[in-house]
Design an enzyme around this catalytic site. Structure first.
Site, mmCIF file in Angstrom:
data_model
loop_
_atom_site.group_PDB
_atom_site.id
_atom_site.type_symbol
_atom_site.label_atom_id
_atom_site.label_comp_id
_atom_site.label_asym_id
_atom_site.label_seq_id
_atom_site.Cartn_x
_atom_site.Cartn_y
_atom_site.Cartn_z
ATOM 1 N N SER A 127 0.809 -1.224 0.000
ATOM 2 C CA SER A 127 0.000 0.000 0.000
ATOM 3 C C SER A 127 0.839 1.269 0.000
ATOM 4 O O SER A 127 0.494 2.252 -0.665
ATOM 5 C CB SER A 127 -0.940 0.003 1.213
ATOM 6 O OG SER A 127 -1.803 -1.105 1.179
ATOM 7 N N HIS A 173 0.561 4.867 4.222
ATOM 8 C CA HIS A 173 -0.070 5.553 3.093
ATOM 9 C C HIS A 173 0.444 6.988 2.983
ATOM 10 O O HIS A 173 0.803 7.447 1.890
ATOM 11 C CB HIS A 173 -1.588 5.574 3.280
ATOM 12 C CG HIS A 173 -2.214 4.222 3.276
ATOM 13 N ND1 HIS A 173 -3.556 4.022 3.528
ATOM 14 C CD2 HIS A 173 -1.686 2.984 3.057
ATOM 15 C CE1 HIS A 173 -3.828 2.737 3.455
ATOM 16 N NE2 HIS A 173 -2.710 2.082 3.186
#
Length: 221
Positions: A127, A173
């Protein structure tokens, strides 16, 4: 061989030649996930060796990279591989193989360092790197004068999910997004004779900066 088969073959070869790094990363992630399932899943021995534990960074520094290939569940890897499939080929075609690879892995490492800085728990998955691709895509589209509304919504929604759904490392993220955007800014510097050398220097400086931040956090610098 039929004309349809020939067109399909040419299309496959073109995709492999223009997005080889993307397909290689996807293949590696899938193979690692299958190996994880064969060795006990997310709690198995292989997973435990690949996962990034911030508190163990001094003894297992390689996990800032290996964690990018491991995933916690089938839904986890499906979501990340779909995102990589949606973003990777176009970015790799635009940037070239090596620049795309540098963008991906620097973003992924930036995501791991984001987890370290913000004192999160153990993390695994691609991610952080994928958010780096989103950050780069945003910078490139803005430079090219493209419409930003839809992309901003996509980034905001994906970031927001990390804050409201338990078990998602939003720290990775944010770290990946920032590093990916920075790398894209470096790539978009004016194209002059000395630009490639300057870009390389700035990329090394970015990597060094990420390393120094990590060393400062753990008290070794």
């Amino acid at each position: 061989m039929s004309d349809t088969s020939s067109r399909f073959g040419r299309r496959v070869r073109r995709q492999l030649s223009t997005a080889g790094v993307t397909w290689a990363i996807m293949a590696a992630c899938i193979l690692v996930f299958l190996a994880q399932q064969a060795t006990g899943g997310v709690d198995g021995e292989l997973s435990l060796r690949l996962i990034f534990y911030p508190q163990l960074i001094t003894v297992e520094p390689w996990t800032v990279v290996t964690s990018l290939f491991a995933h916690a569940s089938l839904l986890h890897i499906l979501f990340n591989m779909y995102s990589l499939y949606a973003l990777g080929p176009s970015l790799e075609q635009a940037l070239g193989h090596w620049r795309f690879a540098v963008l991906y892995f620097l973003s992924g490492i930036g995501g791991s360092v984001g987890v370290l800085l913000l004192d999160s728990g153990a993390v695994l998955g691609a991610s952080g790197a994928i958010f780096g691709l989103l950050g780069a895509y945003f910078v490139i589209e803005r430079r090219m004068g493209g419409s930003m509304t839809q992309l901003i919504v996509v980034i905001a929604l994906n970031l927001g999910i990390g804050f409201v759904v338990p078990g998602i490392a939003w720290q990775a993220h944010v770290g990946g997004l920032l590093v990916g955007a920075l790398v894209a800014v470096i790539y978009l510097r004016p194209r002059t004779r000395t630009a490639p050398h300057l870009q390389a220097q700035l990329l090394w400086a970015t990597a060094a900066g990420i390393l120094i931040i990590a060393l400062v956090k753990i008290g070794l610098f």
